[in-house]
Write a protein that holds these residues in place. Structure first.
Motif, PDB file in Angstrom:
ATOM      1  N   MET A 131       0.898   4.209  -2.852  1.00  0.00           N
ATOM      2  CA  MET A 131       0.641   5.598  -2.472  1.00  0.00           C
ATOM      3  C   MET A 131       1.784   6.505  -2.908  1.00  0.00           C
ATOM      4  O   MET A 131       1.571   7.590  -3.452  1.00  0.00           O
ATOM      5  N   ILE A 132       2.996   6.058  -2.679  1.00  0.00           N
ATOM      6  CA  ILE A 132       4.159   6.881  -3.027  1.00  0.00           C
ATOM      7  C   ILE A 132       4.309   6.989  -4.540  1.00  0.00           C
ATOM      8  O   ILE A 132       4.649   8.056  -5.066  1.00  0.00           O
ATOM      9  N   PHE A 133       4.042   5.906  -5.264  1.00  0.00           N
ATOM     10  CA  PHE A 133       4.148   5.968  -6.730  1.00  0.00           C
ATOM     11  C   PHE A 133       3.160   6.984  -7.295  1.00  0.00           C
ATOM     12  O   PHE A 133       3.528   7.808  -8.153  1.00  0.00           O
ATOM     13  N   PHE A 134       1.899   6.944  -6.849  1.00  0.00           N
ATOM     14  CA  PHE A 134       0.908   7.869  -7.392  1.00  0.00           C
ATOM     15  C   PHE A 134       1.166   9.298  -6.921  1.00  0.00           C
ATOM     16  O   PHE A 134       0.801  10.259  -7.613  1.00  0.00           O
ATOM     17  N   THR A 135       1.805   9.448  -5.779  1.00  0.00           N
ATOM     18  CA  THR A 135       2.222  10.786  -5.351  1.00  0.00           C
ATOM     19  C   THR A 135       3.303  11.320  -6.280  1.00  0.00           C
ATOM     20  O   THR A 135       3.281  12.495  -6.674  1.00  0.00           O
ATOM     21  N   LEU A 166       1.582  -2.612 -10.051  1.00  0.00           N
ATOM     22  CA  LEU A 166       0.795  -1.380  -9.984  1.00  0.00           C
ATOM     23  C   LEU A 166      -0.697  -1.653 -10.166  1.00  0.00           C
ATOM     24  O   LEU A 166      -1.107  -2.459 -10.989  1.00  0.00           O
ATOM     25  N   ARG A 167      -1.473  -0.965  -9.382  1.00  0.00           N
ATOM     26  CA  ARG A 167      -2.924  -0.905  -9.513  1.00  0.00           C
ATOM     27  C   ARG A 167      -3.371   0.368  -8.796  1.00  0.00           C
ATOM     28  O   ARG A 167      -2.630   0.928  -7.987  1.00  0.00           O
ATOM     29  N   TRP A 168      -4.546   0.816  -9.121  1.00  0.00           N
ATOM     30  CA  TRP A 168      -5.011   2.048  -8.493  1.00  0.00           C
ATOM     31  C   TRP A 168      -5.312   1.802  -7.013  1.00  0.00           C
ATOM     32  O   TRP A 168      -5.995   0.851  -6.644  1.00  0.00           O
ATOM     33  N   TYR A 169      -4.770   2.671  -6.176  1.00  0.00           N
ATOM     34  CA  TYR A 169      -5.032   2.574  -4.734  1.00  0.00           C
ATOM     35  C   TYR A 169      -4.837   3.955  -4.129  1.00  0.00           C
ATOM     36  O   TYR A 169      -3.880   4.661  -4.472  1.00  0.00           O
ATOM     37  N   LYS A 218       0.822  -1.209   0.000  1.00  0.00           N
ATOM     38  CA  LYS A 218       0.000   0.000   0.000  1.00  0.00           C
ATOM     39  C   LYS A 218       0.860   1.265   0.000  1.00  0.00           C
ATOM     40  O   LYS A 218       0.552   2.232  -0.693  1.00  0.00           O
ATOM     41  N   SER A 219       1.921   1.246   0.787  1.00  0.00           N
ATOM     42  CA  SER A 219       2.790   2.426   0.841  1.00  0.00           C
ATOM     43  C   SER A 219       3.489   2.644  -0.503  1.00  0.00           C
ATOM     44  O   SER A 219       3.668   3.788  -0.936  1.00  0.00           O
TER      45      SER A 219
END
Length: 376
Positions: A86-90, A214-217, A82-83
């Motif tokens: 979150m960091i990738f999409f950030t 990767l997947r949307w989260y 999860k982290s």
């Protein structure tokens, strides 16, 4: 087993350091002669300006390694995945923001404020756009790089770094073959190297680590935790960018590309020197964070004091001789010592020595999530 792993990873990183440093020094010498002082300074001024737009990346890089190492130390694969997402999409959001700023205010600043060669607007635009895309791909590869380091897979990290500097040298050696503007061609080839490296990081992580898929989260609570950690580190990142890329921009505004070239040389030398400490520190950092996450404070303290001593000895032995014979070394390396180079190099060495001694302290503070106390 932890000490053996640190020792093995340190060997891999020092092998990487010697190869990367040697090739990088050769690359700078060849590139400076191929492009000339003015074009070399122009490229570094433009690339430095674009990189300064991504100052948030330093904060996210620190947060990535902290959270990844922390959850690996706790063997919590769910939070690790999860982290990572979150960091990738950030990072992805930061990249989109950088593109918007760079294509509006950035372009205005480059063509209205910076001192650049006349009559070469098309080349300058190409260099600027390629530097922007290079920065974006480098940022998107950062979470995958941080994951490899957090897993202490230094053999893979070292191998990719070596391939990267080899390809950079190859494209510079190819420049004289093509009868086109060398600065124009170099910016394009340099971009292709970073695209390739980013793809390699992605493919290796997806193949080796389940959490890299990767997947949307999106989790508001985790985002707040990461944002809280990163927001205080942002102060340090801003000051770091101002002291490096900000200085680069000011040098261009007041002294022109020649000063940018001298500054770039000082950065290359300080970066090479810093490799001696960072190679050891990169191997130690994940273990410091994991020992804190496991509550093993006795081992963490021993590792902390040992790392400080090693860093001080390494840097002292290396920096003092270089400081004393700076001009001679520059003459051997570059052939011609241009204006400002000796002074810039010596100042950069002093700064590097002071900065490296703070690394273990910063790591403990980051592991304890006390960045507010440190940066505030």
């Amino acid at each position: 087993s932890t000490n053996k792993r640190i020792a093995k990873n340190t060997i891999f990183l020092y092998f990487r350091m010697f190869i990367v440093m040697t090739i990088s020094l050769i690359t700078v010498r060849v590139l400076l002669r191929t492009l000339g002082v003015e074009d070399y300074g122009t490229y570094n001024a433009l690339a430095g300006f674009v990189f300064s737009l991504g100052f948030v990346s330093n904060t996210l890089s620190s947060a990535s390694q902290r959270f990844f190492s922390y959850y690996i130390g706790q063997s919590n694969n769910e939070l690790l995945h999860k982290s990572f997402l979150m960091i990738f999409f950030t990072y992805l959001f930061v990249v989109l923001l950088i593109i918007v700023v760079a294509e509006t205010l950035g372009l205005w600043f480059v063509f209205n404020k910076m001192i650049l060669p006349d009559g070469r607007d098309a080349t300058i635009m190409c260099v600027y756009q390629m530097a922007l895309l290079t920065t974006c791909f480098s940022l998107l590869a950062s979470p995958f790089q941080a994951l490899i380091i957090s897993h202490e897979d230094m053999k893979t990290y070292a191998s990719i770094s070596i391939y990267e500097v080899v390809f950079k040298l190859v494209i510079i050696l190819l420049l004289p073959i093509f009868p086109v503007d060398k600065l124009f061609l170099y910016s394009i080839l340099h971009f292709t190297v970073y695209v390739g490296i980013a793809c390699v990081y992605y493919l290796i992580c997806v193949r080796k680590y389940k959490e890299a898929h990767l997947r949307w989260y999106w989790d508001k609570c985790m985002f707040k935790e990461i944002f809280s950690y990163s927001s205080w580190s942002l102060l340090g990142s801003i000051s770091g960018v101002c002291s490096s890329q900000g200085v680069n921009i000011l040098l261009n505004l007041f002294y022109g590309p020649v000063a940018n070239a001298a500054y770039a040389i000082s950065v290359q030398i300080s970066s090479a020197v810093n490799q001696f400490s960072s190679s050891f520190y990169t191997a130690v950092r994940p273990s410091l964070i994991k020992s804190y996450a496991n509550g093993d404070y006795i081992y963490m303290s021993k590792l902390f004091y040992m790392s400080n001593k090693v860093l001080f000895i390494l840097m002292y032995i290396l920096i003092v001789p270089i400081f004393l014979v700076t001009e001679s070394l520059l003459s051997i390396w570059l052939g011609n010592v241009e204006q400002y180079m000796v002074e810039f190099v010596r100042l950069a060495l002093i700064y590097t020595f002071i900065l490296c001694l703070s690394n273990p302290i910063t790591t403990i503070i980051q592991a304890a999530n006390k960045v507010k106390l440190y940066h505030g």
